[in-house]
Design an enzyme around this catalytic site. Structure first.
Site, PDB file in Angstrom:
ATOM      1  N   ASP A 150       4.849  -3.636  10.985  1.00  0.00           N
ATOM      2  CA  ASP A 150       4.996  -2.181  10.578  1.00  0.00           C
ATOM      3  C   ASP A 150       5.564  -1.812   9.133  1.00  0.00           C
ATOM      4  O   ASP A 150       7.194  -2.122   9.140  1.00  0.00           O
ATOM      5  CB  ASP A 150       5.642  -1.714  11.645  1.00  0.00           C
ATOM      6  CG  ASP A 150       5.321   0.052  11.300  1.00  0.00           C
ATOM      7  OD1 ASP A 150       4.858   0.518  10.546  1.00  0.00           O
ATOM      8  OD2 ASP A 150       6.471   0.701  12.703  1.00  0.00           O
ATOM      9  N   ASP A 171       0.506   1.816   3.648  1.00  0.00           N
ATOM     10  CA  ASP A 171       0.854   2.181   4.910  1.00  0.00           C
ATOM     11  C   ASP A 171       0.191   0.795   5.873  1.00  0.00           C
ATOM     12  O   ASP A 171      -0.955   1.402   5.810  1.00  0.00           O
ATOM     13  CB  ASP A 171       1.248   3.441   5.695  1.00  0.00           C
ATOM     14  CG  ASP A 171       1.744   2.796   6.939  1.00  0.00           C
ATOM     15  OD1 ASP A 171       2.692   2.407   7.279  1.00  0.00           O
ATOM     16  OD2 ASP A 171       1.572   3.785   8.219  1.00  0.00           O
TER      17      ASP A 171
END
Length: 463
Positions: free
Chosen positions: A138, A343
């Protein structure tokens, strides 16, 4: 003689118009929604790591943990996770940029392993001897953590829960340790005087436990003394992975902690599962930097060090800059609001509303020959392409400072059902934060060079 000149001029003009038409449009080969892939085991990595300052790992999509779902159900789940992820990131950014004191022992809301989690995971060995577990990667969070026995409350995961008592390399951190102080709001056990952590999520999920150090094994490469959370109380809507490898810019992320070994560099390549048999992968170290990458500088946000902010100057559709999209729409203000982040865990790119409307209208105009279909979920620009095998679509180029990223057609017109509906894979947001999602990153090797304070894009980088 005059006739020859006219003929040459005619052919030159024709060539120019043909080449500009090639720049304006590209062919989209239509593929159906992908089925659930099957995750491979840790032994099935391609080649051994010979260089200790570099390592590479296969990545698997979260859909591999939902093998009993249909392609349509998987896509709906992905959009639901994406919505939770987007809300989690924006609330994190909003809360971190508000003035005022923090409230006691709790870290800020972050993205992560809740249903709005990262979309990709890998197998990592934890402890000595190593126990292999699925960990989500992540880029939107920093703290590395995993579920640990004994569990006060643990969610269901694919592998047995890690037991630190059976690892010779596990070590608790004293409350006074510098690593403990790096947590946003560290806690301290009154009994053992050891460090405690808590991470909360936008949907109410949280993980709480001991902040400690442990050895992580990536294939044959051992990385000792990685600071991580050993969660004994983990509640909420979590997926089946054992924990999370935080790849953010913050001080406690895995790239920051291992900077001296891997030179604060990593990259990943995410494949379009509907069109490729090649696996997604992540690389740490100098070999993460592709020679063909075009780089854009990272923009610092003094209020929030986790996210990777980059500068979006404009977007072109069909070879022409969209007039309503300017750098001022994406500016990071002095309070830390606004801006554009890249992201790995968000699927669909979100742009500030006015920029999105300008982009959407330009794309609709360039795709007016395609038959329109009703809106679908968050997508307001969809097409009925049933019965076709390929179509021509306008090109889309993202103009970052120093790097023009020309997207393949599969990165912005995607299948959403099994009956030939394809949608333009961007969406608008009324919040200030814009996010470049992983659908738009597919097929590029995306390079995160923390030392050089830059992000790079290498096209066709998954080979």
């Amino acid at each position: 003689m005059e006739e020859k000149k006219t003929t040459h001029l005619f052919f030159f003009t024709l060539l120019l118009s043909l080449s500009s038409a090639a720049l304006d449009h590209q062919t989209l080969l239509l593929s159906p929604l992908p089925s659930a892939p099957s995750p491979s085991q840790p032994e099935s990595f391609s080649e051994p790591d010979s260089d200790p300052s570099s390592l590479s790992l296969l990545l698997h999509h979260l859909d591999a943990l939902s093998s009993n779902q249909t392609p349509s159900q998987l896509f709906h789940l992905r959009l639901r996770r994406d919505s939770l992820r987007f809300n989690s990131l924006t609330s994190f950014a909003y809360n971190r940029t508000r003035p005022g004191p923090s409230s006691g022992f709790s870290s800020s809301i972050v993205s992560g392993l809740s249903q709005g989690s990262g979309e990709y995971f890998t197998r990592i060995g934890v402890g000595s001897p190593p126990k292999y577990l699925y960990m989500v990667l992540d880029t939107g969070s920093d703290v590395v953590w995993l579920q640990c026995a004994p569990c006060k409350r643990c969610y269901s995961q694919t592998d047995p829960v890690f037991d630190p008592r059976k690892s010779s390399s596990f070590s608790s951190l004293p409350c006074s340790s510098p690593l403990c102080r790096r947590l946003d709001s560290p806690g301290c056990s009154s009994k053992s005087k050891t460090c405690l952590y808590q991470v909360s999520y936008g949907d109410g999920s949280f993980t709480f436990g001991d902040f400690s150090t442990e050895t992580l094994t990536f294939r044959r490469s051992k990385v000792p003394k990685v600071a991580l959370g050993c969660g004994h109380d983990n509640e909420g809507l979590f997926v089946g992975a054992a924990g999370l490898l935080g790849l953010g810019r913050g001080k406690l992320s895995f790239p920051s902690q291992t900077g001296s070994r891997f030179n604060s560099k990593f990259s990943y390549c995410l494949v379009d599962r509907s069109a490729s048999s090649k696996p997604s992968s992540v690389v740490f170290g100098d070999s993460a930097v592709s020679r063909t990458a075009r780089f854009t500088p990272l923009v610092p946000n003094p209020k929030l060090d986790t996210f990777y902010y980059i500068e979006l100057l404009g977007i072109s559709v069909g070879g022409t800059r969209v007039p309503g999209i300017t750098a001022s729409l994406f500016k990071l203000d002095s309070s830390g609001n606004g801006g554009v982040i890249i992201d790995s865990g968000t699927s669909v790119t979100r742009l500030t509303r006015s920029a999105y409307i300008s982009l959407r209208d330009a794309f609709r105009a360039g795709a007016r020959s395609l038959k329109r279909a009703p809106e679908f979920s968050l997508f307001d620009t969809c097409f009925d392409l049933s019965g076709k095998t390929e179509v021509k679509v306008p090109t889309v180029v993202l103009h970052f400072r120093g790097a023009d990223v020309s997207l393949p057609a599969t990165n912005y017109l995607i299948p959403v059902d099994s009956s030939g509906t394809f949608c333009f894979a961007f969406a608008g947001t009324t919040g200030g934060l814009s996010i470049i999602g992983n659908i738009q990153q597919q097929g590029f090797r995306v390079v995160y060079d923390l030392a050089g304070k830059r992000v790079g894009f290498a096209p066709r980088g998954c080979a």
